[in-house]
Motif scaffolding. Structure first.
Motif, PDB file in Angstrom:
ATOM      1  N   ASP A  10      -7.708  36.347   1.448  1.00 16.03           N
ATOM      2  CA  ASP A  10      -7.415  37.046   0.433  1.00 16.03           C
ATOM      3  C   ASP A  10      -6.100  36.803  -0.393  1.00 16.03           C
ATOM      4  N   ALA A  11      -5.189  36.142   0.280  1.00 11.60           N
ATOM      5  CA  ALA A  11      -4.019  35.505  -0.438  1.00 11.60           C
ATOM      6  C   ALA A  11      -4.316  34.384  -1.257  1.00 11.60           C
ATOM      7  N   ALA A  12      -5.387  33.719  -0.904  1.00  9.15           N
ATOM      8  CA  ALA A  12      -5.632  32.410  -1.846  1.00  9.15           C
ATOM      9  C   ALA A  12      -6.711  32.862  -2.721  1.00  9.15           C
ATOM     10  N   GLY A  13      -7.175  34.141  -2.743  1.00 10.75           N
ATOM     11  CA  GLY A  13      -8.206  34.783  -3.863  1.00 10.75           C
ATOM     12  C   GLY A  13      -9.504  33.920  -3.399  1.00 10.75           C
ATOM     13  N   ALA A  14      -9.817  33.442  -2.014  1.00  7.80           N
ATOM     14  CA  ALA A  14     -11.064  32.935  -1.885  1.00  7.80           C
ATOM     15  C   ALA A  14     -11.201  31.652  -2.701  1.00  7.80           C
ATOM     16  N   ARG A  15     -10.292  31.208  -3.294  1.00  4.03           N
ATOM     17  CA  ARG A  15     -10.718  30.057  -4.259  1.00  4.03           C
ATOM     18  C   ARG A  15     -10.144  28.835  -3.611  1.00  4.03           C
ATOM     19  N   VAL A  16     -10.959  27.772  -3.972  1.00  5.54           N
ATOM     20  CA  VAL A  16     -10.512  26.453  -3.265  1.00  5.54           C
ATOM     21  C   VAL A  16     -10.769  25.332  -4.334  1.00  5.54           C
ATOM     22  N   ARG A  37      -4.178  25.920  -0.021  1.00  3.98           N
ATOM     23  CA  ARG A  37      -2.639  26.020  -0.231  1.00  3.98           C
ATOM     24  C   ARG A  37      -2.345  26.257  -1.865  1.00  3.98           C
ATOM     25  N   THR A  38      -3.051  25.658  -2.945  1.00  6.60           N
ATOM     26  CA  THR A  38      -2.814  25.785  -3.978  1.00  6.60           C
ATOM     27  C   THR A  38      -3.036  27.146  -4.774  1.00  6.60           C
ATOM     28  N   PHE A  39      -3.939  27.656  -4.159  1.00  3.54           N
ATOM     29  CA  PHE A  39      -4.200  28.869  -4.810  1.00  3.54           C
ATOM     30  C   PHE A  39      -3.575  30.070  -4.010  1.00  3.54           C
ATOM     31  N   PHE A  40      -2.970  29.732  -2.896  1.00  6.23           N
ATOM     32  CA  PHE A  40      -2.185  30.824  -2.227  1.00  6.23           C
ATOM     33  C   PHE A  40      -1.148  31.279  -2.970  1.00  6.23           C
ATOM     34  N   ASP A  41      -1.239  32.868  -2.890  1.00  7.38           N
ATOM     35  CA  ASP A  41      -0.039  33.353  -3.645  1.00  7.38           C
ATOM     36  C   ASP A  41       1.017  33.540  -3.047  1.00  7.38           C
ATOM     37  N   ASN A  42       2.068  32.536  -3.243  1.00  9.23           N
ATOM     38  CA  ASN A  42       3.335  32.671  -2.301  1.00  9.23           C
ATOM     39  C   ASN A  42       4.189  33.593  -2.964  1.00  9.23           C
TER      40      ASN A  42
END
Lengths: 214, 214
Positions: free
Chosen positions: A208-214, A122-127
């Motif tokens: 993809d939208a999260a940049g695959a980062r957590v 959720r944090t790295f998701f690009d809204n």
DNA sequence: CCGCATCCCCAAAGATACTG
DNA sequence: CAGTATCTTTGGGGATGCGG
């Protein structure tokens, strides 16, 4: 003389740190971001914190108005800790901290808890990418990590909901596996033991939208 | 086993706290937000922190890449501490923390340092209001609090610059007084000993945009 | 002077055992 | 299950001192 060991400043930053600056305090709050938890759940999520430290932080966070204790209605009857509305307003702080921490020059290492994986998504998701029509999709996701189940709902390219709990079988995709396996998968280890059921394309859009980062 | 006393988690939040979560660490960074400072300046700004704690935090913050030591060119020759680019990226964290802290149910009390007053003005300044044509003004401000001088520049309703240093007499308004007097004035005590020279209307716009909070 | 290092003391964190 | 009691270890607060 300040109450406990506060900074004794009127600065809003110092005042915030008086509330959530003690060791483990902010991580306790993090554990409650996806919903209430019991004492033993918190203890299991934060193995580094001893029971005395944990109970003390909980008491202090309650006194400063960040969280509250509540007794679930029968037949559950369990005592749980949950964020107050003010505590829930720490979301921008988590967001800023996580986005700063990800840019650290010293590498991160270690395990991610199931909660942290979901919160990271959720944090790295690009809204903001939702302005691009090509990235405005809608889907319901279910994640089953270890013993925990999460429901994540994307509407028009934005995360509308992330909660502990299942989807009642209505999910477009179900991702299941150990939290370590899912963490490795997100870190690029394509061979790890994660089971994906349903719409893989929807999952790819999410990652993809999260940049695959957590 | 983690180096010092880290949380040993890969979570980006925990990793950020490994760097700036120790006591006094974030307040040390705060002191450097408006420019480099010497050790003795930091010590004076943070009277609660002993010299051992301060030097240790400085060393740790340097190791984790948040700040760096630098020797000013002759004839000054003084050693100063300044934020690295990564350390400067903590601004969103300060912004989120301050905006959260201001909403605390327990009242803030205590003195504000000169730096904190100026940073508070910037933090609570409403940049979004610049979309309103009626609030798009341009002005140069000089604040003289105690021994410190600050230059603040608003362009088209946005704060473009806030730095320690004077305006070379080019300011539209000069606000001078002790930091305590200015703090009281901002808290609504209209009778406190603050000297205002120049365009009072420009000052009112600034205070209005900041909600008169610091 | 300024920039710390050292020392002493207490408070907080860590670890473990135990109890209502 | 939800903490408290107890003990040890570590870190912070405050004073003093010393080298460059």
């Amino acid at each position: 003389m300040p109450d406990r060991r506060g900074y004794g400043e009127a600065c809003a930053v110092a005042h915030a740190l008086d509330a959530i600056g003690d060791r483990w305090a902010l991580l306790v709050v993090r554990e409650l971001r996806l919903g209430p938890k019991r004492y033993s759940d918190l203890q299991a999520s934060l193995p580094g914190a001893g029971p005395n430290v944990l109970s003390r932080r909980l008491r202090e966070l309650e006194e400063s108005g960040v969280l509250r204790r509540r007794v679930l209605p029968p037949p559950a009857g369990a005592r749980v800790y949950e964020l107050t509305p003010w505590g829930a307003e720490l979301e921008p702080v988590f967001r800023a901290l996580a986005r700063w921490g990800i840019g650290s020059p010293v590498p991160r290492r270690g395990r991610l808890s199931a909660d942290s994986i979901m919160l990271g998504l959720r944090t790295f998701f690009d809204n903001e990418a939702a302005t691009d029509p090509a990235r405005r999709w809608t889907a319901l996701y279910e994640f089953r990590l270890d013993q925990d189940v999460y429901r994540l709902r994307v509407v028009d390219g934005r995360i509308e909901e992330l909660i502990r709990g299942d989807t009642g079988g209505a999910a477009d995709v179900v991702v299941a596996g150990s939290s370590t396996a899912v963490q490795q998968a997100l870190e690029g280890d394509i061979g790890s033991a994660v089971t994906i059921t349903g719409d893989r394309e929807a999952l790819n859009r999410l990652l993809d939208a999260a940049g695959a980062r957590v």
